[in-house]
Write a protein that holds these residues in place. Structure first.
Motif, PDB file in Angstrom:
ATOM      1  N   UNK A  95       0.674  -1.202   0.051  1.00 53.67           N
ATOM      2  CA  UNK A  95       0.061   0.049  -0.130  1.00 53.67           C
ATOM      3  C   UNK A  95       0.952   1.205  -0.097  1.00 53.67           C
ATOM      4  N   UNK A  96       0.268   2.149  -0.589  1.00 52.23           N
ATOM      5  CA  UNK A  96       1.161   3.562  -0.518  1.00 52.23           C
ATOM      6  C   UNK A  96       1.036   4.086   0.795  1.00 52.23           C
ATOM      7  N   UNK A  97       1.960   5.127   1.078  1.00 53.05           N
ATOM      8  CA  UNK A  97       2.086   5.664   2.438  1.00 53.05           C
ATOM      9  C   UNK A  97       0.358   6.364   2.533  1.00 53.05           C
ATOM     10  N   UNK A  98       0.023   7.104   1.570  1.00 50.93           N
ATOM     11  CA  UNK A  98      -1.472   7.460   1.869  1.00 50.93           C
ATOM     12  C   UNK A  98      -2.411   6.443   2.351  1.00 50.93           C
ATOM     13  N   UNK A  99      -2.350   5.215   1.650  1.00 51.58           N
ATOM     14  CA  UNK A  99      -3.428   4.168   1.913  1.00 51.58           C
ATOM     15  C   UNK A  99      -2.918   3.385   3.257  1.00 51.58           C
ATOM     16  N   UNK A 100      -1.750   3.402   3.725  1.00 53.84           N
ATOM     17  CA  UNK A 100      -1.455   3.070   5.057  1.00 53.84           C
ATOM     18  C   UNK A 100      -2.196   3.901   6.032  1.00 53.84           C
ATOM     19  N   UNK A 101      -2.224   5.209   5.713  1.00 58.92           N
ATOM     20  CA  UNK A 101      -2.827   6.204   6.784  1.00 58.92           C
ATOM     21  C   UNK A 101      -4.054   6.014   6.672  1.00 58.92           C
ATOM     22  N   UNK A 102      -4.898   5.683   5.663  1.00 59.16           N
ATOM     23  CA  UNK A 102      -6.200   5.714   5.524  1.00 59.16           C
ATOM     24  C   UNK A 102      -6.847   4.371   6.276  1.00 59.16           C
ATOM     25  N   UNK A 103      -5.916   3.326   6.211  1.00 54.80           N
ATOM     26  CA  UNK A 103      -6.523   2.109   6.463  1.00 54.80           C
ATOM     27  C   UNK A 103      -7.397   2.171   8.044  1.00 54.80           C
ATOM     28  N   UNK A 104      -6.532   2.777   8.859  1.00 55.64           N
ATOM     29  CA  UNK A 104      -7.313   2.701  10.298  1.00 55.64           C
ATOM     30  C   UNK A 104      -8.733   3.368  10.245  1.00 55.64           C
ATOM     31  N   UNK A 105      -8.542   4.536   9.236  1.00 54.09           N
ATOM     32  CA  UNK A 105      -9.858   5.292   9.364  1.00 54.09           C
ATOM     33  C   UNK A 105     -10.910   4.262   8.520  1.00 54.09           C
ATOM     34  N   UNK A 106     -10.742   3.404   7.732  1.00 53.58           N
ATOM     35  CA  UNK A 106     -11.631   2.576   7.112  1.00 53.58           C
ATOM     36  C   UNK A 106     -11.980   1.435   8.138  1.00 53.58           C
ATOM     37  N   UNK A 107     -11.348   1.196   8.968  1.00 55.18           N
ATOM     38  CA  UNK A 107     -11.798   0.107  10.177  1.00 55.18           C
ATOM     39  C   UNK A 107     -12.764   0.696  11.036  1.00 55.18           C
ATOM     40  N   UNK A 108     -12.470   2.205  11.101  1.00 52.06           N
ATOM     41  CA  UNK A 108     -13.432   3.007  12.164  1.00 52.06           C
ATOM     42  C   UNK A 108     -14.687   3.588  11.350  1.00 52.06           C
ATOM     43  N   UNK A 154     -14.821   5.511   8.760  1.00 46.91           N
ATOM     44  CA  UNK A 154     -14.879   6.927   8.181  1.00 46.91           C
ATOM     45  C   UNK A 154     -15.141   6.907   6.655  1.00 46.91           C
ATOM     46  N   UNK A 155     -16.060   7.604   6.097  1.00 46.27           N
ATOM     47  CA  UNK A 155     -16.313   7.506   4.537  1.00 46.27           C
ATOM     48  C   UNK A 155     -14.977   7.931   3.841  1.00 46.27           C
ATOM     49  N   UNK A 156     -14.847   7.186   2.713  1.00 46.98           N
ATOM     50  CA  UNK A 156     -13.763   7.507   1.659  1.00 46.98           C
ATOM     51  C   UNK A 156     -13.589   8.810   1.361  1.00 46.98           C
ATOM     52  N   UNK A 157     -14.412   9.626   1.314  1.00 47.33           N
ATOM     53  CA  UNK A 157     -14.425  11.012   0.991  1.00 47.33           C
ATOM     54  C   UNK A 157     -13.651  11.748   1.957  1.00 47.33           C
ATOM     55  N   UNK A 158     -13.969  11.165   3.140  1.00 46.64           N
ATOM     56  CA  UNK A 158     -13.402  12.055   4.338  1.00 46.64           C
ATOM     57  C   UNK A 158     -11.844  11.615   4.465  1.00 46.64           C
ATOM     58  N   UNK A 159     -11.711  10.278   4.294  1.00 43.03           N
ATOM     59  CA  UNK A 159     -10.329   9.519   4.691  1.00 43.03           C
ATOM     60  C   UNK A 159      -9.083  10.238   3.742  1.00 43.03           C
ATOM     61  N   UNK A 160      -9.405  10.310   2.504  1.00 43.54           N
ATOM     62  CA  UNK A 160      -8.532  10.928   1.583  1.00 43.54           C
ATOM     63  C   UNK A 160      -7.936  11.866   2.066  1.00 43.54           C
TER      64      UNK A 160
END
Ligand code: ADP
Ligand code: MG
Length: 224
Positions: free
Chosen positions: A98-111, A113-119
């Motif tokens: 995963x890219x750095x960005x995707x790594x940071x988005x992952x815990x938000x996905x578990x929580x 958080x909608x994709x539009x906000x994760x990014x």
């Protein structure tokens, strides 16, 4: 505030019981930065694992905010790990494909958080720890050790945790980069009012934190 009282952990093993953490008590206020020092095998990682509810203690309590986390079960426990705690490890533990960005988005996905906000939030966090947009799109192997640790700090901050637990976060870094990472953690503790408890070997770094605790054979003594 985190209040640890009479915490102990004994591992049962074939060679006999190992008392890794013995009757440990301490308090760290919100937004404070505490360091834990001690030799290899003194119980530092075991203690952090208990604080992060990765393992359950043999006795004692850990009150974070108002809750004793040693009494949480199932959903409440998963929720605690996901939303209240951020972990930073010596070897970064980033997901390599995963890219750095995707790594940071992952815990938000578990929580949830909608994709539009994760990014946008992931970009913002990476910027806060000093990575630009181009670096955010790289995979971990294309980043330096210091940059990878910055990504892992951004990931730890993703769900606005009240407590960050760092196990030798500068152990794989040269001393100058290590100092920068600690300064970063320090400023985050201040700006986000996040409590940070970090294990370190570096006494110079430990000397700059609000409190320094020392573990010796599972027994804690407060140095500062
Ligand atoms: P540190 O992080 O300070 O190096 P650890 O917390 O990893 O120390 O280990 C403390 C003690 O507990 C050591 O004696 C270690 O061998 C023992 N220990 C740690 N984890 C386990 C386990 N899962 N089972 C048995 N013994 C363990
Ligand atoms: Mg350890």
């Amino acid at each position: 505030m985190i209040t640890v009282s009479k915490l102990s952990k004994t591992f049962k093993s074939q060679g006999g019981d190992v008392a890794a953490v013995k009757n440990v008590s301490f308090t760290v206020e919100d937004g404070e930065f505490a360091s834990i020092i001690g030799r290899s095998g003194s119980g530092k990682s075991t203690l952090l694992g208990l604080l992060g509810a990765l393992d359950s203690p043999s006795g004692g309590s850990i009150v974070v905010g108002e809750k004793d986390i040693t009494k949480l079960h199932d959903h409440a426990l998963i929720d605690y790990r996901c939303r209240k705690i951020g972990f930073v490890f010596q070897n970064y533990n980033l997901i390599p494909n995963l890219t750095a960005l995707e790594n940071v988005m992952l815990p938000m996905e578990f929580a949830g958080v909608p994709k539009s906000e994760r990014h946008p939030r992931a970009f913002e966090l990476l910027e806060q720890v000093g990575l630009d947009e181009e670096q955010a799109r790289r995979k971990p192997t294309r980043l330096s050790g210091g940059q990878q640790q910055r990504v892992s700090i951004a990931r730890a901050l993703a769900n606005n945790p009240s407590l960050i637990l760092a196990d030798e976060p500068t152990g794989n870094l040269d001393s100058q980069t290590g100092e920068m990472i600690f300064d970063l953690l320090h400023s985050l503790a201040r700006s986000e009012n996040t409590t940070i408890i970090a294990v370190t070997h570096d006494l110079e770094i430990a000397g700059k934190t609000d409190h320094t605790f020392m573990l010796q054979d599972g027994v804690m003594t407060k140095k500062r």
